[in-house]
Scaffold this active site. Structure first.
Site, short mmCIF file in Angstrom:
data_model
loop_
_atom_site.label_atom_id
_atom_site.label_comp_id
_atom_site.label_asym_id
_atom_site.label_seq_id
_atom_site.Cartn_x
_atom_site.Cartn_y
_atom_site.Cartn_z
N HIS A 1 5.81 -28.09 52.48
CA HIS A 1 6.50 -26.85 52.82
C HIS A 1 5.51 -25.76 53.19
O HIS A 1 4.32 -25.84 52.88
CB HIS A 1 7.42 -26.36 51.70
CG HIS A 1 6.73 -26.08 50.38
ND1 HIS A 1 6.59 -27.04 49.41
CD2 HIS A 1 6.13 -24.96 49.90
CE1 HIS A 1 5.94 -26.51 48.37
NE2 HIS A 1 5.65 -25.26 48.64
N HIS B 1 1.62 -19.56 51.30
CA HIS B 1 0.81 -20.78 51.14
C HIS B 1 1.38 -21.93 51.93
O HIS B 1 2.53 -21.91 52.36
CB HIS B 1 0.65 -21.16 49.66
CG HIS B 1 1.92 -21.57 48.95
ND1 HIS B 1 2.70 -20.67 48.26
CD2 HIS B 1 2.54 -22.77 48.82
CE1 HIS B 1 3.73 -21.31 47.72
NE2 HIS B 1 3.67 -22.59 48.05
N GLU C 1 -1.68 -25.32 48.52
CA GLU C 1 -1.09 -25.99 47.37
C GLU C 1 -1.15 -27.50 47.62
O GLU C 1 -0.86 -27.95 48.74
CB GLU C 1 0.38 -25.56 47.23
CG GLU C 1 1.12 -26.26 46.09
CD GLU C 1 2.58 -25.80 45.98
OE1 GLU C 1 3.18 -25.40 46.99
OE2 GLU C 1 3.13 -25.85 44.86
#
Ligand code: CO
Length: 186
Positions: A7, A79, A130
């Site tokens: 994502h 992020h 991430e």
């Protein structure tokens, strides 16, 4: 090493306005907002065919994204999340390469109940990264079309001998890719 983009997270000052924009202007499907009290955020997920966009906004006084929105009052890219099959192995590889892991390096449980780690943007081209452990992540493969054959099949299978048609030979290389594979050959 990294697999799919899981994502992209966008921090927004007004979650309802952001949902409305993605639904009505971009014409996307957006989930209802959820409160994730333990993570100090409210979020809604824009489901795209190949990935997700997470619209996140602070919840509570101590939200980890409150400071980000102070610096970026209109919102901004917060992020990118990449899937990895083994987060400990990925952490060790990245820290050995000089990237700074945020916190003590122990994976935390992320929004999707999977182990996650974050890496300092200063070491990642200015973007917070991430890593999310997803066991089924697809690893990058290399598929090279080495020749196109316009008449007749070229096949080891004797059952296809003599069959006329249009064929394309595809050689698939299942080697584990190395960083050198990504270099331009000039
Ligand atoms: Co995330």
């Amino acid at each position: 090493m990294i697999g799919n983009l899981n994502h992209v997270a966008i921090a927004v000052p007004d979650l309802e306005a952001a949902i409305k924009q993605y639904q009505t202007v971009f014409g996307a499907f957006v989930t209802s907002p959820q409160e994730l009290v333990a993570h100090g955020i409210r979020l809604a997920i824009v489901n795209l065919a190949n990935t997700k966009i997470e619209l996140i906004t602070p919840l509570g006084e101590t939200s980890p994204i409150a400071k980000f929105l102070e610096r970026n009052p209109a919102g901004g890219l917060h992020h990118l999340s990449y899937e990895v099959p083994d987060i400990i192995a990925a952490r060790d590889q990245l820290t050995a390469a000089g990237l700074e892991v945020i916190g003590d390096g122990t994976p935390q449980t992320g929004y999707h109940n999977t182990p996650v780690l974050f890496f300092n943007p200063k070491d990642c081209l200015g973007v917070l990264i991430e890593l999310e452990e997803v066991k089924t992540t697809l690893q990058q493969g290399r598929i090279e079309i080495t020749s196109a054959v316009h008449t007749g099949y070229h096949s080891e299978k004797s059952s296809l001998e003599g069959v006329e048609g249009v064929g394309i030979r595809v050689d698939v290389d299942f080697r584990v890719p190395t960083p050198e594979d990504n270099l331009e050959e000039n």
